[in-house]
Design an enzyme around this catalytic site. Sequence first.
Site, PDB file in Angstrom:
ATOM      1  N   TYR A  86       0.854  -1.192   0.000  1.00  0.00           N
ATOM      2  CA  TYR A  86       0.000   0.000   0.000  1.00  0.00           C
ATOM      3  C   TYR A  86       0.882   1.232   0.000  1.00  0.00           C
ATOM      4  CZ  TYR A  86      -3.409   3.483   1.626  1.00  0.00           C
ATOM      5  OH  TYR A  86      -4.214   4.597   1.754  1.00  0.00           O
ATOM      6  N   ASP A 119       9.135   3.012  -0.052  1.00  0.00           N
ATOM      7  CA  ASP A 119       8.058   3.610   0.729  1.00  0.00           C
ATOM      8  C   ASP A 119       8.300   3.217   2.184  1.00  0.00           C
ATOM      9  OD1 ASP A 119       5.827   4.310   2.115  1.00  0.00           O
ATOM     10  OD2 ASP A 119       4.408   3.583   0.611  1.00  0.00           O
ATOM     11  N   LYS A 159       4.078   9.085   9.052  1.00  0.00           N
ATOM     12  CA  LYS A 159       3.827   8.479  10.361  1.00  0.00           C
ATOM     13  C   LYS A 159       4.780   8.954  11.469  1.00  0.00           C
ATOM     14  CE  LYS A 159       0.837   5.083   8.407  1.00  0.00           C
ATOM     15  NZ  LYS A 159       0.810   4.124   7.329  1.00  0.00           N
TER      16      LYS A 159
HETATM   17  C1  LIG Z   1       0.186   4.634   5.904  1.00  0.00           C
HETATM   18  C2  LIG Z   1       0.939   4.387   4.663  1.00  0.00           C
HETATM   19  C3  LIG Z   1       0.899   5.268   3.566  1.00  0.00           C
HETATM   20  C4  LIG Z   1      -0.070   6.407   3.490  1.00  0.00           C
HETATM   21  O1  LIG Z   1       0.125   7.372   4.446  1.00  0.00           O
HETATM   22  P1  LIG Z   1      -1.093   8.376   4.797  1.00  0.00           P
HETATM   23  O2  LIG Z   1      -0.480   9.343   5.745  1.00  0.00           O
HETATM   24  O3  LIG Z   1      -2.164   7.518   5.387  1.00  0.00           O
HETATM   25  O4  LIG Z   1      -1.521   8.995   3.517  1.00  0.00           O
HETATM   26  C5  LIG Z   1       1.752   5.035   2.511  1.00  0.00           C
HETATM   27  N1  LIG Z   1       2.594   4.001   2.510  1.00  0.00           N
HETATM   28  C6  LIG Z   1       2.648   3.118   3.514  1.00  0.00           C
HETATM   29  C7  LIG Z   1       3.641   2.001   3.472  1.00  0.00           C
HETATM   30  C8  LIG Z   1       1.802   3.264   4.615  1.00  0.00           C
HETATM   31  O5  LIG Z   1       1.820   2.345   5.587  1.00  0.00           O
END
Ligand SMILES: *Cc1c(COP(=O)(O)O)cnc(C)c1O
Length: 429
Positions: free
Chosen positions: A142, A237, A265
Amino acid sequence: MSTSDHLFERACRVIPGGVNSPVRAFKAVGGRPVYMQSAEGCRLTTADGRELIDFVNSWGPLILGHADADVVAAVREAAGKGTSYGANHEGEVRLAELLTSLIPAMDMVRLVNSGTEATMTALRLARGHTGRNRIVKFDGCYHGHADYLLVSAGSGLLTGGIGSSAGVPADAVRDVFVLPYNDDAAARELFSARGGEIAAVIVEPLAGNMGLVEPAPGFLKTLRNLCSRSGSLLIFDEVITGFRTGLSAYATFLGIAPDLICLGKIIGGGLPIGAVGGSRKIMEELAPLGRVYQAGTLSGNPLAVAAGIATIEKLRRTLPYDRLAAFAERIAESLNRAAGAEGRDFHVARAFGMFTPFFKRGPVRNLEDGKGCDTGRYGRFFRGMLDRGFYLPPSQYELCFTSAAMGEGEIDRFISAAGEALTEAFGKP
Ligand SMILES: *Cc1c(COP(=O)(O)O)cnc(C)c1O
């Protein structure tokens, strides 16, 4: 009716599904979502006054736990000086200096408001840099909810039983190749056929959105080599893994230098933030220096930046990483030993201070493996844990996070509660 149920009823009238992010719904585990009133340390207090030990930690950001005194003080101080300037300030420079000094692969960084914005920016930058359109992502990873990334996008969609989102034009995903995670041969084959068309490969270097899936030995190295040879960019990511696996990006510990790293995060300490960083050469292609446009009214927000700096500075002072990992390891070992003895289709996958209780026999190396999980049983386990005062992600395909606010006592209690909840989930013999 409980206060929580009453709030949910009100919410459902004015918010679709009653939630502002689908992963907060209890669709996959049954029952109604719990409303929170406050939180401190490792505990959430629900609207009905129940205390829950929190293993979600806002889906990763709260590595120090809730309402950490230093983070709260930093946010209070920042708020008193104005919540947004729409202009530049020292805090954003300090956070950027901190990130670039702790992450060798980042010469420069651009701050944005969410992980979604970070990955969108990284991919636009990769496309602008290479002059190519095609991107490669992995099944079950994701990367936020941008149109072209919502194919085979893991947890939220998996849990909602949505293969890929409606409202995404076929054209938007036409340029996206989706490969199985941990499959070097599939990646090699794609690159030998289409490598010259690929702008970027985006990957979670330790996948967390199909449950916890570690990269197989050599997998990330293979991606690095394929990208280097074909002139494609490698994007890690690290929205979850950045500052979760140690005081840097995970890339630093892997000894692999991606071209771009996305963060989010933890670097916002519980306030909305995202970031994308990489080499000076590539980053200087962003506007206003370069031709790749990106902007944000609230980007570099003084409160988010203050919370992020306070969090990272405290991580640097206290280095809780070994403890966070030891907590998660103790849980995994204990539950795995019991599952082995009982012959249950269950195992806990664990890395650093993260784990996923998978309701199938191990291992899970990619989404295909993960799909074999008994999600009904996860739902029973989840409810059993909630009854016993533990808040877990309401989905099989997510991560549980330990926090620095936990102690051995909470881990002991988790293990004994999980023992009972598992017995219930598997039914008494
Ligand atoms: C949470 C997450 C996102 C998206 O971040 P948001 O702040 O919710 O837009 C993207 N990549 C990974 C791996 C994530 O866990």
